[in-house]
Write a protein that holds these residues in place. Sequence first.
Motif, PDB file in Angstrom:
ATOM      1  N   SER A 109      -3.078  -0.084   3.719  1.00  0.00           N
ATOM      2  CA  SER A 109      -3.945   0.864   3.028  1.00  0.00           C
ATOM      3  C   SER A 109      -3.684   2.299   3.490  1.00  0.00           C
ATOM      4  CB  SER A 109      -5.409   0.501   3.287  1.00  0.00           C
ATOM      5  OG  SER A 109      -6.257   1.586   3.044  1.00  0.00           O
ATOM      6  N   THR A 111      -5.735   4.815   3.152  1.00  0.00           N
ATOM      7  CA  THR A 111      -6.957   5.340   3.762  1.00  0.00           C
ATOM      8  C   THR A 111      -7.066   4.909   5.219  1.00  0.00           C
ATOM      9  OG1 THR A 111      -7.983   5.056   1.583  1.00  0.00           O
ATOM     10  CG2 THR A 111      -9.436   5.612   3.394  1.00  0.00           C
ATOM     11  N   GLU A 164     -11.397  -1.071   1.992  1.00  0.00           N
ATOM     12  CA  GLU A 164     -11.000   0.254   1.500  1.00  0.00           C
ATOM     13  C   GLU A 164     -12.090   1.295   1.768  1.00  0.00           C
ATOM     14  OE1 GLU A 164      -8.560   3.117   0.158  1.00  0.00           O
ATOM     15  OE2 GLU A 164      -7.968   1.048   0.516  1.00  0.00           O
TER      16      GLU A 164
END
Length: 173
Positions: A109, A111, A164
């Motif tokens: 990810s 993020t 997320e």
Amino acid sequence: MQNIEMIYGPFDEDEVRFYYNALSEGMPTIPINSFQKDFVFNLFYKYFGDPSTINMINVMDYVKLIIAARRILEDAGMILLPHIISSKVVHLATRKSINKKDLTKLEMSDTYQQVIQKYRSEKIRKHVLGLIATTITSDFEAIEPEYPEINGKKIQIIPELVMEEIPQYINLI
């Protein structure tokens, strides 16, 4: 609290009372869950100057912080975490790690990588994994004044969304 009310308010008294009643379930005060409290307080420490001052707020101000935290997360485009942060914690399953498959997804990810680059700390990385693991394995009951059909229902946790949104949340604080 005045600054928070100016920035994130106004707080409708009926909405505040609705949250208070849902969280207290007829008890004289709200049982404050430390997991949820940390989620909420992390967003507002900067307004209070030091960590001890925020702990002296009254219960109704705590409810306002919950509502403001939900607004902040919704404004940041999050879908699930605003509902979790403003829910009633039914069952808290404290965990420190996630399974390998989820960890692999998380590490891919963008993020999450931003969080790792921003803090460069093993302690922070473990804390993020603990937040994700605890959120995924715990049970939360929705508090939804505008949607009575889902108010009081169990929130369906979607692990991919949690993985997320929690790094997104960490980037906000």
